[in-house]
Design a protein around this motif. Structure first.
Motif, PDB file in Angstrom:
ATOM      1  N   ALA A 171      -7.010  25.226   1.634  1.00  0.00           N
ATOM      2  CA  ALA A 171      -6.885  24.696   2.863  1.00  0.00           C
ATOM      3  C   ALA A 171      -5.687  23.711   3.095  1.00  0.00           C
ATOM      4  CB  ALA A 171      -8.145  24.044   3.542  1.00  0.00           C
ATOM      5  N   GLY A 172      -5.503  22.818   2.170  1.00  0.00           N
ATOM      6  CA  GLY A 172      -4.374  22.131   2.189  1.00  0.00           C
ATOM      7  C   GLY A 172      -3.044  22.847   2.126  1.00  0.00           C
ATOM      8  N   VAL A 173      -3.012  23.893   1.303  1.00  0.00           N
ATOM      9  CA  VAL A 173      -1.838  24.763   1.512  1.00  0.00           C
ATOM     10  C   VAL A 173      -1.475  25.262   2.698  1.00  0.00           C
ATOM     11  CG1 VAL A 173      -0.777  26.642   0.320  1.00  0.00           C
ATOM     12  CG2 VAL A 173      -1.708  24.846  -1.073  1.00  0.00           C
ATOM     13  N   VAL A 174      -2.556  25.948   3.336  1.00  0.00           N
ATOM     14  CA  VAL A 174      -2.386  26.447   4.645  1.00  0.00           C
ATOM     15  C   VAL A 174      -2.106  25.563   5.470  1.00  0.00           C
ATOM     16  CG1 VAL A 174      -3.645  27.832   6.464  1.00  0.00           C
ATOM     17  CG2 VAL A 174      -4.068  28.303   4.249  1.00  0.00           C
ATOM     18  N   VAL A 175      -2.521  24.346   5.620  1.00  0.00           N
ATOM     19  CA  VAL A 175      -2.101  23.170   6.696  1.00  0.00           C
ATOM     20  C   VAL A 175      -0.748  23.228   6.474  1.00  0.00           C
ATOM     21  CG1 VAL A 175      -2.486  20.924   7.048  1.00  0.00           C
ATOM     22  CG2 VAL A 175      -4.414  22.340   7.138  1.00  0.00           C
ATOM     23  N   SER A 176      -0.162  22.687   5.129  1.00  0.00           N
ATOM     24  CA  SER A 176       0.824  22.327   4.771  1.00  0.00           C
ATOM     25  C   SER A 176       2.051  23.370   5.301  1.00  0.00           C
ATOM     26  CB  SER A 176       1.171  22.152   3.236  1.00  0.00           C
ATOM     27  OG  SER A 176       0.197  21.057   2.584  1.00  0.00           O
ATOM     28  N   THR A 193      -0.984  15.899   2.694  1.00  0.00           N
ATOM     29  CA  THR A 193      -1.437  17.177   1.974  1.00  0.00           C
ATOM     30  C   THR A 193      -0.480  16.833   0.371  1.00  0.00           C
ATOM     31  OG1 THR A 193       0.000  18.656   3.024  1.00  0.00           O
ATOM     32  CG2 THR A 193      -2.244  18.566   3.581  1.00  0.00           C
ATOM     33  N   THR A 194       0.781  16.588   0.827  1.00  0.00           N
ATOM     34  CA  THR A 194       1.605  16.265  -0.559  1.00  0.00           C
ATOM     35  C   THR A 194       1.040  15.415  -1.366  1.00  0.00           C
ATOM     36  OG1 THR A 194       3.627  17.404   0.919  1.00  0.00           O
ATOM     37  CG2 THR A 194       4.111  16.514  -1.376  1.00  0.00           C
ATOM     38  N   HIS A 195       0.881  14.245  -0.771  1.00  0.00           N
ATOM     39  CA  HIS A 195       0.433  12.869  -1.323  1.00  0.00           C
ATOM     40  C   HIS A 195      -0.973  13.221  -2.029  1.00  0.00           C
ATOM     41  CE1 HIS A 195       3.724  10.537   0.017  1.00  0.00           C
ATOM     42  NE2 HIS A 195       3.039  10.740   1.288  1.00  0.00           N
ATOM     43  N   LEU A 233       7.187  21.431  -2.487  1.00  0.00           N
ATOM     44  CA  LEU A 233       6.607  20.613  -3.411  1.00  0.00           C
ATOM     45  C   LEU A 233       4.942  20.379  -3.184  1.00  0.00           C
ATOM     46  CD1 LEU A 233       7.139  18.082  -5.131  1.00  0.00           C
ATOM     47  CD2 LEU A 233       7.332  16.653  -3.316  1.00  0.00           C
ATOM     48  N   ALA A 234       4.411  20.573  -1.911  1.00  0.00           N
ATOM     49  CA  ALA A 234       2.925  20.552  -1.712  1.00  0.00           C
ATOM     50  C   ALA A 234       2.438  21.738  -2.387  1.00  0.00           C
ATOM     51  CB  ALA A 234       2.653  20.557  -0.186  1.00  0.00           C
ATOM     52  N   VAL A 235       3.017  22.943  -2.291  1.00  0.00           N
ATOM     53  CA  VAL A 235       2.405  24.215  -2.860  1.00  0.00           C
ATOM     54  C   VAL A 235       2.580  24.073  -4.190  1.00  0.00           C
ATOM     55  CG1 VAL A 235       2.814  26.593  -3.261  1.00  0.00           C
ATOM     56  CG2 VAL A 235       2.895  25.639  -0.984  1.00  0.00           C
ATOM     57  N   GLY A 236       3.487  23.403  -4.726  1.00  0.00           N
ATOM     58  CA  GLY A 236       3.762  23.426  -6.452  1.00  0.00           C
ATOM     59  C   GLY A 236       2.715  22.568  -6.922  1.00  0.00           C
ATOM     60  N   LEU A 237       2.569  21.203  -6.346  1.00  0.00           N
ATOM     61  CA  LEU A 237       1.595  20.467  -6.521  1.00  0.00           C
ATOM     62  C   LEU A 237       0.236  20.544  -6.429  1.00  0.00           C
ATOM     63  CD1 LEU A 237       3.638  17.025  -5.364  1.00  0.00           C
ATOM     64  CD2 LEU A 237       3.063  17.647  -7.861  1.00  0.00           C
ATOM     65  N   ALA A 238      -0.273  21.850  -5.671  1.00  0.00           N
ATOM     66  CA  ALA A 238      -1.420  22.070  -5.446  1.00  0.00           C
ATOM     67  C   ALA A 238      -1.912  23.312  -6.541  1.00  0.00           C
ATOM     68  CB  ALA A 238      -1.643  22.956  -4.074  1.00  0.00           C
ATOM     69  N   ASP A 274       8.672  14.514   6.662  1.00  0.00           N
ATOM     70  CA  ASP A 274       7.586  14.989   6.410  1.00  0.00           C
ATOM     71  C   ASP A 274       7.412  16.260   6.905  1.00  0.00           C
ATOM     72  OD1 ASP A 274       5.185  14.487   8.751  1.00  0.00           O
ATOM     73  OD2 ASP A 274       7.088  13.545   8.872  1.00  0.00           O
ATOM     74  N   GLY A 275       7.124  17.286   6.071  1.00  0.00           N
ATOM     75  CA  GLY A 275       7.062  18.664   6.824  1.00  0.00           C
ATOM     76  C   GLY A 275       8.333  19.740   6.922  1.00  0.00           C
TER      77      GLY A 275
END
Length: 186
Positions: A162-167, A4-6, A138-143, A130-131
């Motif tokens: 959904a990606g943020v929730v999964v992350s 998801t981060t990618h 990082l994932a949330v910020g990039l989303a 990862d995780g």
């Protein structure tokens, strides 16, 4: 880093272009998401070597971007987004840990394979695994850019949410997953 981060990295990179040329927002988003995730399909082969190209990926991304600039279409723009996101995925894997399932117990000196030099690039461990909590941040910020820029495409926004929730969910249980799955994942 998490898949998801990618994907969010790819979306963040194309977000300004989608803002400037909203008629290409959807192919940019689809290409970025697909390119951000695609390299990790090599987990079925030799992970971070088979489909990860930190040097050659840039060599492929440049003509894809030039082609898209010279011949604007949904296809060329989407392919350029795919190529750039896939390249960024491979490059950014060097910022994390190695491809082992438990890098906190079994650290690796291999982050991603450099096909040009014929050797592995050492992990920088800026994202410990990862995780890791920093990966989730990082994932949330990039989303965030995708939630603002792709506002006309509720599907892209829904995928981002959904990606943020999964992350966040994955990050909450990541270290425990190794213990829960020991024996059948190794």
């Amino acid at each position: 880093m998490m898949a998801t981060t990618h994907a969010f990295t790819g979306l963040a990179v194309v977000a300004p272009l989608a803002y400037l040329a909203p008629e290409f927002a959807l192919p940019l988003a689809v290409g970025a998401i697909a390119g951000g995730i695609f390299p990790d399909l090599d987990v079925a082969f030799e992970h971070r070597r088979t489909l990860h190209f930190p040097v050659y990926g840039g060599v492929a991304a440049i003509p894809a971007v030039v082609l898209a600039a010279l011949s604007l279409s949904n296809v060329t723009v989407g392919l350029a987004a795919f190529a750039v996101a896939a390249w960024l995925h491979a490059v950014s894997d060097a910022f994390g840990a190695g491809p082992t399932i438990d890098p906190w117990r079994n650290p690796s000196d291999r982050a991603v394979y450099d096909h040009v030099r014929g050797r592995w690039i050492a992990p920088r461990r800026w994202v410990r695994y990862d995780g890791a909590p920093e990966d989730a941040v990082l994932a949330v910020g990039l989303a965030m850019p995708s939630l603002v820029i792709f506002d006309e495409y509720s599907t892209i926004q829904a995928l981002a949410v959904a990606g943020v929730v999964v992350s966040l969910s994955y990050a909450a249980v990541r270290r425990r997953l190794v213990d829960w799955t020991s024996g059948w994942l190794e």
